[in-house]
Structures are given as structure tokens and as C-alpha cells.
Design a protein around this motif. Sequence first.
Motif, PDB file in Angstrom:
ATOM      1  N   HIS A 239      73.676   7.711  45.686  1.00  0.00           N
ATOM      2  CA  HIS A 239      72.698   6.633  45.479  1.00  0.00           C
ATOM      3  C   HIS A 239      72.918   5.887  44.163  1.00  0.00           C
ATOM      4  CE1 HIS A 239      70.707  10.293  43.809  1.00  0.00           C
ATOM      5  NE2 HIS A 239      70.290   9.476  42.883  1.00  0.00           N
ATOM      6  N   ARG A 240      73.771   6.411  43.295  1.00  0.00           N
ATOM      7  CA  ARG A 240      74.098   5.725  42.047  1.00  0.00           C
ATOM      8  C   ARG A 240      75.486   5.082  42.101  1.00  0.00           C
ATOM      9  NH1 ARG A 240      69.642   5.426  38.534  1.00  0.00           N
ATOM     10  NH2 ARG A 240      68.593   7.429  38.479  1.00  0.00           N
ATOM     11  N   VAL A 305      70.808  16.510  37.198  1.00  0.00           N
ATOM     12  CA  VAL A 305      69.707  17.029  38.010  1.00  0.00           C
ATOM     13  C   VAL A 305      69.701  16.333  39.378  1.00  0.00           C
ATOM     14  CG1 VAL A 305      67.186  17.161  38.223  1.00  0.00           C
ATOM     15  CG2 VAL A 305      68.288  17.663  36.023  1.00  0.00           C
ATOM     16  N   GLU A 306      69.874  15.010  39.373  1.00  0.00           N
ATOM     17  CA  GLU A 306      69.896  14.289  40.652  1.00  0.00           C
ATOM     18  C   GLU A 306      71.003  14.828  41.556  1.00  0.00           C
ATOM     19  OE1 GLU A 306      69.973   9.964  40.288  1.00  0.00           O
ATOM     20  OE2 GLU A 306      68.568  10.071  38.629  1.00  0.00           O
ATOM     21  N   LEU A 309      70.103  18.524  42.791  1.00  0.00           N
ATOM     22  CA  LEU A 309      68.971  18.676  43.708  1.00  0.00           C
ATOM     23  C   LEU A 309      69.118  17.854  44.985  1.00  0.00           C
ATOM     24  CD1 LEU A 309      65.890  18.835  41.291  1.00  0.00           C
ATOM     25  CD2 LEU A 309      67.163  20.725  42.302  1.00  0.00           C
ATOM     26  N   PRO A 333      69.719  21.523  33.410  1.00  0.00           N
ATOM     27  CA  PRO A 333      69.690  21.511  31.953  1.00  0.00           C
ATOM     28  C   PRO A 333      68.305  21.882  31.441  1.00  0.00           C
ATOM     29  CG  PRO A 333      69.536  19.284  32.815  1.00  0.00           C
ATOM     30  CD  PRO A 333      69.810  20.172  33.988  1.00  0.00           C
ATOM     31  N   GLU A 334      68.211  22.287  30.169  1.00  0.00           N
ATOM     32  CA  GLU A 334      66.887  22.594  29.629  1.00  0.00           C
ATOM     33  C   GLU A 334      66.055  21.318  29.538  1.00  0.00           C
ATOM     34  OE1 GLU A 334      66.594  25.367  26.358  1.00  0.00           O
ATOM     35  OE2 GLU A 334      64.961  24.174  25.511  1.00  0.00           O
ATOM     36  N   THR A 335      66.701  20.205  29.201  1.00  0.00           N
ATOM     37  CA  THR A 335      65.974  18.941  29.078  1.00  0.00           C
ATOM     38  C   THR A 335      66.763  17.820  29.755  1.00  0.00           C
ATOM     39  OG1 THR A 335      67.027  18.553  26.942  1.00  0.00           O
ATOM     40  CG2 THR A 335      64.828  19.528  26.898  1.00  0.00           C
ATOM     41  N   ALA A 336      66.027  16.870  30.327  1.00  0.00           N
ATOM     42  CA  ALA A 336      66.660  15.725  30.982  1.00  0.00           C
ATOM     43  C   ALA A 336      65.722  14.542  30.884  1.00  0.00           C
ATOM     44  CB  ALA A 336      66.953  16.042  32.444  1.00  0.00           C
ATOM     45  N   SER A 337      66.264  13.361  31.105  1.00  0.00           N
ATOM     46  CA  SER A 337      65.440  12.166  30.951  1.00  0.00           C
ATOM     47  C   SER A 337      65.809  11.093  31.977  1.00  0.00           C
ATOM     48  CB  SER A 337      65.616  11.629  29.528  1.00  0.00           C
ATOM     49  OG  SER A 337      64.816  10.500  29.302  1.00  0.00           O
ATOM     50  N   TRP A 338      64.813  10.265  32.304  1.00  0.00           N
ATOM     51  CA  TRP A 338      65.014   9.105  33.185  1.00  0.00           C
ATOM     52  C   TRP A 338      64.333   7.893  32.563  1.00  0.00           C
ATOM     53  CZ3 TRP A 338      64.404  14.011  34.983  1.00  0.00           C
ATOM     54  CH2 TRP A 338      65.319  14.480  35.935  1.00  0.00           C
ATOM     55  N   LEU A 339      65.064   6.828  32.424  1.00  0.00           N
ATOM     56  CA  LEU A 339      64.478   5.549  31.989  1.00  0.00           C
ATOM     57  C   LEU A 339      64.646   4.570  33.137  1.00  0.00           C
ATOM     58  CD1 LEU A 339      65.828   5.151  28.331  1.00  0.00           C
ATOM     59  CD2 LEU A 339      63.550   5.906  29.045  1.00  0.00           C
ATOM     60  N   TYR A 340      63.662   3.714  33.309  1.00  0.00           N
ATOM     61  CA  TYR A 340      63.743   2.737  34.396  1.00  0.00           C
ATOM     62  C   TYR A 340      64.846   1.721  34.115  1.00  0.00           C
ATOM     63  CZ  TYR A 340      62.462  -1.134  37.478  1.00  0.00           C
ATOM     64  OH  TYR A 340      62.486  -2.143  38.404  1.00  0.00           O
ATOM     65  N   ASP A 341      65.755   1.588  35.059  1.00  0.00           N
ATOM     66  CA  ASP A 341      66.764   0.530  35.052  1.00  0.00           C
ATOM     67  C   ASP A 341      67.535   0.435  33.737  1.00  0.00           C
ATOM     68  OD1 ASP A 341      68.077  -1.367  36.500  1.00  0.00           O
ATOM     69  OD2 ASP A 341      66.709  -3.015  36.014  1.00  0.00           O
ATOM     70  N   HIS A 342      67.935   1.568  33.216  1.00  0.00           N
ATOM     71  CA  HIS A 342      68.699   1.563  31.960  1.00  0.00           C
ATOM     72  C   HIS A 342      70.129   1.103  32.214  1.00  0.00           C
ATOM     73  CE1 HIS A 342      71.144   3.283  28.700  1.00  0.00           C
ATOM     74  NE2 HIS A 342      70.092   3.031  27.966  1.00  0.00           N
TER      75      HIS A 342
END
Lengths: 364, 364
Positions: A239-240, A305-306, A309, A333-342
Motif C-alpha cells: 500500500h506504500r 509495523v505496517e 502486521l 519496535p519499542e516505539t513507532a510513529s505515523w505522521l499524516y502525509d509526510h
Amino acid sequence: MRLSLLCLIPVVAGFQPMPLNRLALSTMMATKPATEEAMSVQKIVNDNLPSEEDTLAERDGSMRVKMEQMLREAQISITKAIEEIDGGAKFREDAWERNTGGGGKSRVLANGKVWEKAGVNLSVVHGTMPQEALKAATERGATRSNNGEEVPFFACGLSCVMHPHNPHCPTMHFNYRYFETEGGEHWWFGGGTDITPSYIDEDDMKHFHGTYKEVCDRHDPEYYNKFKKWADEYFLIQHRGERRGMGGIFFDDLNDRDPEEIFEFCKDAANHVVPAYGPIIEKHKNDAYTEEQKQWQQLRRGRYVEFNLVYDRGTIFGLKTNGRTESILMSLPETASWLYDHQPEAGTPEAEFLDAARNPREWV
Amino acid sequence: MRLSLLCLIPVVAGFQPMPLNRLALSTMMATKPATEEAMSVQKIVNDNLPSEEDTLAERDGSMRVKMEQMLREAQISITKAIEEIDGGAKFREDAWERNTGGGGKSRVLANGKVWEKAGVNLSVVHGTMPQEALKAATERGATRSNNGEEVPFFACGLSCVMHPHNPHCPTMHFNYRYFETEGGEHWWFGGGTDITPSYIDEDDMKHFHGTYKEVCDRHDPEYYNKFKKWADEYFLIQHRGERRGMGGIFFDDLNDRDPEEIFEFCKDAANHVVPAYGPIIEKHKNDAYTEEQKQWQQLRRGRYVEFNLVYDRGTIFGLKTNGRTESILMSLPETASWLYDHQPEAGTPEAEFLDAARNPREWV
């Protein structure tokens, strides 16, 4: 047939937590206790006690036992090397068993000096699996169908993901596994090692891919090209339209020659995880980095993560068949992040990374 | 038949980015421009220009147009209310269109005073969908099969997820949607609103569930019990044996009465998102919190990601059918965390939360 104490990729249905010492302090005889490591391995092998129908003598030479022992040795040597590079935290070991046959040992290091989270999971399982499971476990599994009936199987695997703190240190994943249906009618090996940096260092990529090309070339001159391409296809986040990282080698359903030959290849590949990955971490573990670089790493972790999963066969299959969730999701991962339309700006190292994730490169 | 500018849940295949002003500055006539909001809505409705076969007069009274207009009004009023509560950031609007029919408007607020990330996505799409898609889009979709042929459809939906910074402020999700196959042979409504706190405040849960019970009771005395239970079943993270949050209402495939009646219910439910959620945020937005509470929230965010990527029908279907990824994954939190085998101590508020996530409670 009686087999105990084992592990597959995270593909494991119906487990029970098991006290650590039940495995570690097993009272099985260890006939050749050389070092502590060798002893542990020996105990595991000896845990597979012979039953009336299945004597130890018969099974000693089997691929099941060889592969299990090789993987356990790799788990021990890799976690030892990683602890040395980390210089801080130690791996914690959890042993667990499946209700329906077998079990595993998960080794997890958390909050180290170098690694945020690193897990190496051995599983050795047996039982029967649904057709759907067989299909999910292989690239072209549907061809191994059995008129819809449950398939008795044995499987062992060692899988690992390591996520460092420093955005200049890549994440690394490997998995080596052996499947066999009862009676040995069908068998195959699968596996691979791949690397997921947040920034591209060409020398690192040449080293990592070069190490695996050498491993491959020792066994078949066609392996590297074939398995490198396979990794580029497998690790695609559809999807990416981008891969989760810079690939490596990946193979599945490998059974086109003498199993001993494939075993030797898997052993060589598992034993080159540390030579392929370790020097890259040593080189970068003290690199300075900015908050922006850390944030970019977090976005790449989101992509990891994407992939895991949404697409990773072992993960999805494991989760949907009551595998041991904590061992399966050890890979996150212990930490992950998502920003809209980065969207990284053109010409930046982040844009360079994305370009390589979208258009796989030849590194060696 | 000609329909343009629209949006489904994130279930949208084949989109093209579209400049914002193409929609916002549409030159279509606005016959009753009362307020700016009403004007925007009018423009959208008027964008659905009549073709020879399909006059505006005919379509004005259709459920398609009514639902689209109601959802667009809800998008505008909800984002306005959320901006007021936030008191910091504003929503950014991106319009997009599908190659194969329709499009949408995504409104996203990032890094507000209260909300880390909030997205409200309108989509109105039409085209043909594979059987598989029809199945994925409904609870019992297989029954709507069509001998394997592609199914012409229209769908519109408004979906929303809001993740606040403060661990004492819950995440909230809603989705209201209408599907119709060509000719109106099949049609149904789906939707729901649910809440995902990190800590349980009983009064908040009574308020949230109580608000939706009142909404339900106005339309059918059986709705609340049925749809509350449905939410508890739907939002289960199966591999964890726990729900992602404290539920709310959820329904799908609703077509057992006059569509006008179901429309009125959906409208009432969409219009009670702010009354159900807003007061909870106002109450807690300035609550003090510890680093440990923030960390627990991050672990719950990890669970949210697991649910959305592994089980959520709209997300998985959207990702696997080339939906607009950024609009679909708008639902993911800005930050999330996973720790190996984390178990809250008995008697803590975190353990209390888990108990309620494992054993759904009756709040009203």
C-alpha cells in the motif's frame, strides 16, 4: 512419535507459559557438557526423549534434530555477540510450550545501550496444521494441499529482530526454518536475513549484501541474485509502494536438492548474521544524531509495523492461530510513529532512502 | 449515471491527488448560501451534476444525496467543535478523487493543544467492486454474492479517529456509511462510535454510553443492547483476548426497515459524537499525568495499531485495494509503543483497564 520442547517461526498455535527453570534445569542427561552453551543445547536435544516407536538412535541423524541443534547454537552465539556489542543489557530468556506439541525459547534484550529492543526466538513445534496454515507458511503452499484434511507436521525455526536506538544503526531481521510433514513426504527450508536502515550508508549496504553474497556463492552461484530479488519482492509494503528496508536475502520452499546441502547453506547464513550486521553497528553506535533524524527513524519504524502486521506471513499466521503473541510481536519496535502525509524534501537523505525503498538497488 | 466528488470509509480504490481549490472553489452554483458551511455543502451536492439520464430533480430526494449531505455537514460541524475544544491547531483539508469514480475530503488536525492527531475523512465513491470487496465491506457480505461478477456500487461514509496527548483523555472513533448496489437492489447502512481511554473513569463511560443509549432508544429500544454487544465483539483484538477500548455502538448491514428511518438514526448518532465525547475531553484536558501514565497510553496506542492493521475490515480492505493510504492510516496514532510481555501489577488502574478490556462491562 514423541517430540518435545521446540519452536517454529512465530507460527505456533496453543501455548502455555512454562517456568524458565523447567527447561534450563531439565534433568535430562547431558552426555558431552563442554561449555555452558553446549550443555544447554545438549539438554534440549536430550529433551526429545525416545518413545517406543521412535528411538533416539534413529532420530539422532535426522534433519529435525540437526536443524534444531544448529538453530539453538545460533541463538546462543548470536545473543552472546549482541550482548558484547551492546555492552549494557542482557537477554532475558522465556521458555514456553505449546499445548499441542513442542514449544520454544524467546530471548529478549530490552533497553540496552545500543538496542532499544532485540529478540531472538527459537521455536520447535509439531502437531497438525490446517490447510490454510500450510498455505500461509509457504510461498506456493497451496500445491501442498491434502484434500482439506489437517496435515501432521514438524517445524523448527529461529527468528530475530533487533531495533537499535541510534537512527544511524540499522534494524536487522533474520529467520531460518525447517518444515517437514509427517513421514517426510514433504519438507522444505526457508529463511533469510535483511537489513532496515533509516539512512543509507552505501559502504554498510555493500558490506551487508556482500557478506551474504559470499555466503550464497559458497553454496550456489545463483542463490544471491535469486534470493536478493526475492527479498525485494517479499518485503514490499504494497500500500506504500516501498520496501520496509534495503533487503538482503529471502527464500522459502527450498527443497530442490539434497537436504544436507540446504542445511549447510542455512547454517552458513545463520552463522553470518553477526559478521554481516555487527560491524555496521560497531561503526555507527556512537554516531551523533539530531531530533529530526530520530523522528525519521520513528516513521520508518511505523512502516516496519505496517509491514509486519499487514503482510508478514509468519506474523499474521501466528496471530490468527493462537500463537504466543509476545513471541510473535517481539518483532515490533519499542516505539513507532505515523505522521499524516509526510513527504521528505527532494534531495535530502530521507528522500534518498525512500527512492531506494521504492526502487531496489544492486549493492554488490 | 454520473456522480462525482465523494468518499467511502477508507475503502477506496485507485485515487489521484486533487488540488484543494478544485473542490473548494468549485464554480457550481450555490443556490442557498446561508453560512460558509452550508455553502460548502451545497457546492458538493451541486458538484453531482445531472447527466442526460439522471436529472438533479430525480436525485435530490435520493438516499445517496441525503446521506452525502448529512455526512458532509457532520464533518464540518464536528471538526469545528473539535477545533474549539482544542484551542490550538486547525484542521487541514485535502481533497482527492478516485480514478474510477468519486473521491473524498480528508480533514486532519496535527499537534494541537489537546489532540496529537485527529482525522475526519469523508468519502463518496462509486464504481464496481469485486465480490471479495463486497464481502469485506459487510458483516455477512458473502450472502450478497453475484456469481463472482464485479458489483456496481455507490458508497459514502464519514470516518474519524482522534488521539489526544493526555493519557486521561480517551481516543474516539466513529464511522457512518451507506452502501447501495446499482439500481438499489441491495442497500445498507453501517456505523458506530466507540471510545478508547487508557484509564477508566466510570462517570465518563456512563456519559459516553448513556448518550448513545439515549440516541438508540429514540429509534429502537433494542438498538443499544444489540449494537453495544456488536461493538464489544467487533473491537476484539483476538490474539490478545482484549478489546482495544471500552466500546460504544457498532452496526453493519442494517436494512431491516424503511431506509429513511435508518438514515434518521445515523444522523442522530453522527450528531451526538460531540455531545458524547466533548465533555469528557473538556473534563480531562488539563489533568496532570506522570511519565508512567504516558507510557501506558503508548502501549494502548500500540494495541490500537494492532487492531486497525490486523482486524479492522475497512483498513485492511482499503490497504489491499489501493485505497488512499494516507486517508486510511490517518486512524493510526502519531506515536505508539510495544514492550515485551508487559503485565500491569494487580490492583493498579492499568490492571483495572485490562480487566474491563477482557470482560466488557455494562456502563448504563
